[in-house]
Design an enzyme around this catalytic site. Structure first.
Site, mmCIF file in Angstrom:
data_model
loop_
_atom_site.group_PDB
_atom_site.id
_atom_site.type_symbol
_atom_site.label_atom_id
_atom_site.label_comp_id
_atom_site.label_asym_id
_atom_site.label_seq_id
_atom_site.Cartn_x
_atom_site.Cartn_y
_atom_site.Cartn_z
ATOM 1 N N GLU A 195 0.838 -1.212 0.000
ATOM 2 C CA GLU A 195 0.000 0.000 0.000
ATOM 3 C C GLU A 195 0.872 1.261 0.000
ATOM 4 O O GLU A 195 0.541 2.252 -0.656
ATOM 5 C CB GLU A 195 -0.939 -0.012 1.211
ATOM 6 N N GLU A 241 -3.314 -9.860 3.708
ATOM 7 C CA GLU A 241 -4.177 -9.545 4.861
ATOM 8 C C GLU A 241 -5.268 -10.588 5.087
ATOM 9 O O GLU A 241 -5.594 -10.916 6.222
ATOM 10 C CB GLU A 241 -4.838 -8.168 4.669
HETATM 11 C C1 3H9 Z 1 -1.291 -5.188 6.985
HETATM 12 O O1 3H9 Z 1 -0.320 -4.811 6.393
HETATM 13 C C2 3H9 Z 1 -2.520 -4.345 7.185
HETATM 14 C C3 3H9 Z 1 -2.559 -3.106 6.351
HETATM 15 O O2 3H9 Z 1 -3.166 -3.373 5.112
HETATM 16 C C4 3H9 Z 1 -3.385 -2.028 6.965
HETATM 17 C C5 3H9 Z 1 -2.981 -1.476 8.267
HETATM 18 C C6 3H9 Z 1 -3.799 -0.311 8.699
HETATM 19 N N1 3H9 Z 1 4.573 -7.909 11.672
HETATM 20 O O3 3H9 Z 1 7.873 -15.301 8.221
HETATM 21 P P1 3H9 Z 1 9.265 -15.230 8.748
HETATM 22 C C7 3H9 Z 1 8.181 -11.558 11.903
HETATM 23 S S1 3H9 Z 1 -1.363 -6.725 7.696
HETATM 24 C C8 3H9 Z 1 5.288 -8.366 12.716
HETATM 25 O O4 3H9 Z 1 9.760 -16.338 9.591
HETATM 26 P P2 3H9 Z 1 10.348 -15.394 6.091
HETATM 27 C C9 3H9 Z 1 7.860 -13.027 12.120
HETATM 28 O O5 3H9 Z 1 6.961 -13.188 13.186
HETATM 29 C C10 3H9 Z 1 0.243 -7.404 7.426
HETATM 30 N N2 3H9 Z 1 6.198 -9.355 12.637
HETATM 31 O O6 3H9 Z 1 10.335 -14.911 7.608
HETATM 32 C C11 3H9 Z 1 9.237 -13.599 12.407
HETATM 33 O O7 3H9 Z 1 9.544 -13.302 13.749
HETATM 34 P P3 3H9 Z 1 10.423 -14.315 14.627
HETATM 35 C C12 3H9 Z 1 0.383 -7.925 6.056
HETATM 36 C C13 3H9 Z 1 6.381 -9.900 11.443
HETATM 37 O O8 3H9 Z 1 11.604 -14.890 5.526
HETATM 38 C C14 3H9 Z 1 10.142 -12.756 11.522
HETATM 39 O O9 3H9 Z 1 9.410 -11.569 11.218
HETATM 40 N N3 3H9 Z 1 1.652 -8.552 5.895
HETATM 41 C C15 3H9 Z 1 5.676 -9.486 10.310
HETATM 42 O O10 3H9 Z 1 10.008 -16.827 6.008
HETATM 43 C C16 3H9 Z 1 10.521 -13.435 10.222
HETATM 44 O O11 3H9 Z 1 9.330 -13.853 9.571
HETATM 45 C C17 3H9 Z 1 1.848 -9.856 6.149
HETATM 46 O O12 3H9 Z 1 0.954 -10.563 6.517
HETATM 47 C C18 3H9 Z 1 4.735 -8.435 10.449
HETATM 48 N N4 3H9 Z 1 4.040 -7.955 9.410
HETATM 49 O O13 3H9 Z 1 9.138 -14.616 5.393
HETATM 50 C C19 3H9 Z 1 3.235 -10.356 5.880
HETATM 51 N N5 3H9 Z 1 6.065 -10.246 9.255
HETATM 52 O O14 3H9 Z 1 11.762 -14.366 13.949
HETATM 53 C C20 3H9 Z 1 3.602 -11.358 6.881
HETATM 54 C C21 3H9 Z 1 7.006 -11.073 9.717
HETATM 55 O O15 3H9 Z 1 10.428 -13.679 15.975
HETATM 56 N N6 3H9 Z 1 4.972 -11.821 6.734
HETATM 57 N N7 3H9 Z 1 7.204 -10.883 11.034
HETATM 58 O O16 3H9 Z 1 9.679 -15.613 14.591
HETATM 59 C C22 3H9 Z 1 5.345 -12.751 5.852
HETATM 60 O O17 3H9 Z 1 4.577 -13.198 5.029
HETATM 61 C C23 3H9 Z 1 6.752 -13.258 5.940
HETATM 62 O O18 3H9 Z 1 7.236 -12.907 7.221
HETATM 63 C C24 3H9 Z 1 7.729 -12.746 4.873
HETATM 64 C C25 3H9 Z 1 9.156 -13.240 5.234
HETATM 65 C C26 3H9 Z 1 7.316 -13.283 3.509
HETATM 66 C C27 3H9 Z 1 7.752 -11.236 4.843
#
Ligand code: 3H9
Length: 696
Positions: free
Chosen positions: A102, A122
């Site tokens: 976004e 999301e």
């Molecule tokens: C949103 O954006 C809403 C908006 O539209 C509107 C708002 C108003 N937050 O997955 P990994 C942590 S909703 C906090 O193992 P990879 C994760 O817990 C959000 N923490 O790595 C982990 O921590 P730990 C939409 C986060 O390389 C560490 O980072 N976005 C977040 O396999 C590593 O993560 C998503 O849903 C976060 N957003 O994959 C994206 N993301 O080491 C969610 C990650 O302590 N994330 N962490 O266990 C992903 O899909 C994957 O993390 C990503 C990397 C592909 C980025």
């Protein structure tokens, strides 16, 4: 500082550096706002947003959700970015996800590294893009593309995004330099700030929206967010931008406040937590695994072999004779052909992958592999014989794993002179598809064996959960209680249809009776026949199943079980004859059948599961309650939007759970319904499992 700003010659450069994934925490949002403001006042001609580390912004900071919002809120911040009087260019590498994408869409131009991905995950958190994603994406890419992208939640490569109009330019090589060149070029060309919000509204497509609503009602049964996404995308076509944003905001807030999103957010962290083994340091050495052996070419063994071959490992598949081996290789060939048909891989990839699996009937050929997984049928003596042979032929340091679902891994390990090399790797059927892997840590399993297997699980794209040794480990031990209640409801008055409908409407991917038929009801029957009658449990819980098996109705594979199946279409039917069997067996057991409503069915099955879950947590069989949630969501079709059984218990409230369990105890007796001590304790203290998990 998670965000820094610098004037580099003629360009303002905003650098976001908030490891691990540059999530939009409050500090990052404030930093971007300050930087954008600074850029308006300095000598920069354009502003470039870049990220440090492995990725562009991967979204909002999920941990801040559910807490009081702090200024600047993301939608307002992005309005300010878009309102910049100098062109803003987002330079994307890694993944631009959710709020991160976004941010890119609110920027005036998007330039991306060729291997980057963009998307809106999301929906997987029970949410929708809440900072203009549902309004800006349709203005760039149209209603159809946006609906697909936002409702399925999977990221797309930037090539596809470029074709759809979501990304302007793709670069190989130095992204930052390319972004600077791009910025200078557009400034030189006199390009202005291209505001997505000012683009004409996309063309409405009510037919497509209706179609999506219908499909999503099936695919994401009971979930609120997917339907609201369609509403928002539809609003993008119908409303002026500010009103569309208001519409999106209300829908987002509603999703955010829902127990569904709380459950799915819990699952996001639970999945990542499950991969961490308590007491095992990050630098535990790993064993090198370059080749794999699988013993048993049945459905399970073949699926296991496929996991490794697909991930690039050479695999030796061992069977007792050429016929059995041929059948195993045939299953594998069929599955890969299916993958080609569904567009998952090309013909060449299928052949190459299949060729990594070599058949053998000779144990000696396992002498040089680094990991062996035994997947023969559930017979302790047989498994012990196999492990004794492996002990003879396998090289020192080879990891010896069993795929047993129920047997005692310590006893299997004791058949070898190296129990420290033995571990359970319990796959779920179909093994090449199901995400869950229970990693069973036996009494003597070495730390490096466990650490290596946790890594391998991720490489074969499984979600690993560590379990201690007990009958059925985490998943099947709990399932016995769930299955027992399904069978008891059946004999007491429910029908297969009423039970399956109740559970499916509640959210289970498949009702329990349908699962029995799919798995084959002869399996449990045979296991019971091997036990003395007094060890088979309450006959009311298996008499009906036994009657069907004795009639030759073994489940789907014989064309009939609890249900009948059309031989051509496999369509499931519940016939009068089946009802007659159920009624006859109930009468034979002296049970007077009664009406059982859906609420009772759901509560009995789910609370039986939860009560056993508490025991598993208390005994330390699971490392933490959320691991059980991962097992059930990834292995048993438990609805993610309810957050798994243990999160669900917390969401209902442990006092209420205990009250219902106690009511069932009054009605149905102590044997099945004595509350787990931990449930009783926490309920009486007014605590939750999440509280308990934090302290333990
Ligand atoms: C949103 O954006 C809403 C908006 O539209 C509107 C708002 C108003 N937050 O997955 P990994 C942590 S909703 C906090 O193992 P990879 C994760 O817990 C959000 N923490 O790595 C982990 O921590 P730990 C939409 C986060 O390389 C560490 O980072 N976005 C977040 O396999 C590593 O993560 C998503 O849903 C976060 N957003 O994959 C994206 N993301 O080491 C969610 C990650 O302590 N994330 N962490 O266990 C992903 O899909 C994957 O993390 C990503 C990397 C592909 C980025």
């Amino acid at each position: 500082m998670s965000v820094s700003y610098a004037l580099q010659n003629d360009l303002g450069v905003i650098t976001i550096d908030n490891p691990p994934v540059n999530a939009l925490s409050h500090a990052v949002r404030s930093g971007i706002r300050d930087a954008i403001r600074e850029a308006q006042a300095d000598a920069s001609t354009a502003v470039v947003i870049v990220c440090e580390g492995r990725t562009f912004v991967a979204g909002a900071q999920i941990k801040e959700f559910g807490k009081p919002p702090k200024d600047p809120w993301l939608p307002e911040l992005l309005d300010e970015v878009e309102a910049s009087e100098k062109p803003v260019i987002a330079a994307i590498h890694g993944t631009a996800l959710g709020g991160g994408f976004e941010l890119a869409l609110a920027s005036h131009y998007r330039i991306a590294q060729s291997d980057a991905k963009v998307g809106f995950p999301e929906v997987k958190l029970g949410l929708l893009p809440g900072a203009g994603g549902t309004q800006r994406a349709p203005r760039l890419a149209g209603v159809g593309t946006s609906l697909e992208l936002i409702t399925n939640g999977n990221p797309i490569d930037v090539g596809t995004a470029n074709t759809a109009g979501l990304v302007d330019e793709i670069v190989d090589g130095d992204l930052q330099q390319a972004a600077f060149d791009f910025a200078r070029r557009i400034v030189a060309e006199g390009a202005h700030c291209r505001k997505t919000s000012e683009l004409p509204a996309p063309e409405a497509d009510p037919g497509l929206c209706a179609d999506y609503r219908k499909r999503l009602a099936q695919r994401a049964r009971g979930q609120i967010a997917p339907q609201k996404i369609v509403d928002c995308v539809e609003a993008a076509a119908a409303l002026p931008f500010p009103e569309g944003m208001q519409f999106e905001r209300e829908a987002f807030m509603e999703c955010m406040a829902s127990p569904q999103s709380a459950g799915m957010r819990h699952m996001f962290f639970a999945e990542r937590e499950a991969g961490k083994v308590k007491g095992l340091s990050k630098d535990t050495p790993r064993r090198e695994v370059r080749s794999v052996g699988v013993i048993g070419g049945g459905t399970m063994g073949s699926g296991i072999a496929m996991n490794f071959a697909t991930a690039g490992w050479p695999v030796k598949l061992l069977e007792v004779n050429d016929d059995a081996l041929g059948r195993g290789l045939e299953i594998i060939a069929r599955n890969y052909a299916g993958g080609v048909k569904r567009g998952k891989m090309t013909e060449e990839q299928a052949i190459e992958t299949r060729n990594r699996i070599q058949g053998t009937t000779d144990y000696e050929s396992l002498a040089d592999v680094d990991l062996v997984i035994e997947a023969v049928f559930e017979d302790l003596n047989l498994k012990q014989d196999i492990f004794a042979q492996l002990d003879d032929v396998c090289k020192p340091g080879c990891i010896l794993a069993t795929n047993t679902s129920y047997q005692d891994v310590d006893k299997i390990a004791s058949a070898t002179g190296r129990p420290e090399d033995v571990i359970g790797l319990h796959f779920f059927s179909p093994a090449h598809i199901m995400k869950l892997l229970e990693v069973v840590r036996a009494g003597k399993t070495a730390d490096d064996v466990l650490a290596t297997c946790m890594d391998i699980a991720k490489k074969i794209r499984k979600v690993p959960v560590v379990s201690g040794v007990c009958y059925g480990f985490i998943g099947n031990r709990m399932l016995q209680h769930y299955g027992r209640e399904a069978n008891l409801c059946l004999i007491e008055g429910a029908t297969p249809v009423s039970i399956d409908t109740a559970m499916e409407q509640w959210g289970m991917a498949m009702g329990p009776i349908r699962v029995f038929d799919l798995a084959g009801i002869d399996v449990g029957y045979k296991a019971r026949q091997g036990l003395p009658v007094d060890e088979r449990g309450d006959p009311k819980a298996y008499r009906i199943a036994d009657a069907f098996v004795e009639m030759g109705r073994l489940g789907q594979k014989s064309g009939a079980g609890f249900y009948t199946y059309d031989p051509e279409t496999r369509k499931q039917n519940f016939d009068e004859a089946s009802l007659a069997v159920i009624e006859r067996e109930a009468a034979a057991m002296g049970v007077e059948r009664r009406e059982i409503d859906a609420g009772e069915i759901v509560d009995r099955l789910i609370y039986a599961l939860i009560n056993e879950g508490f025991r598993i947590v208390e005994e330390g069989i699971a490392q933490r309650p959320s691991d059980i949630d991962v097992v059930y969501v990834y292995g048993y079709g438990f609805p993610a939007h309810r957050g798994g059984p243990m999160h669900y218990a917390d969401a209902v409230g442990l006092k209420e759970v205990l009250a219902r369990v106690s009511e069932f105890r009054e009605r149905f007796g102590d044997e099945n319904w004595t509350p787990a001590p931990l449930l009783e304790k926490l309920a009486k203290e007014g605590a939750s499992l999440a509280d308990w998990a934090r302290d333990n």
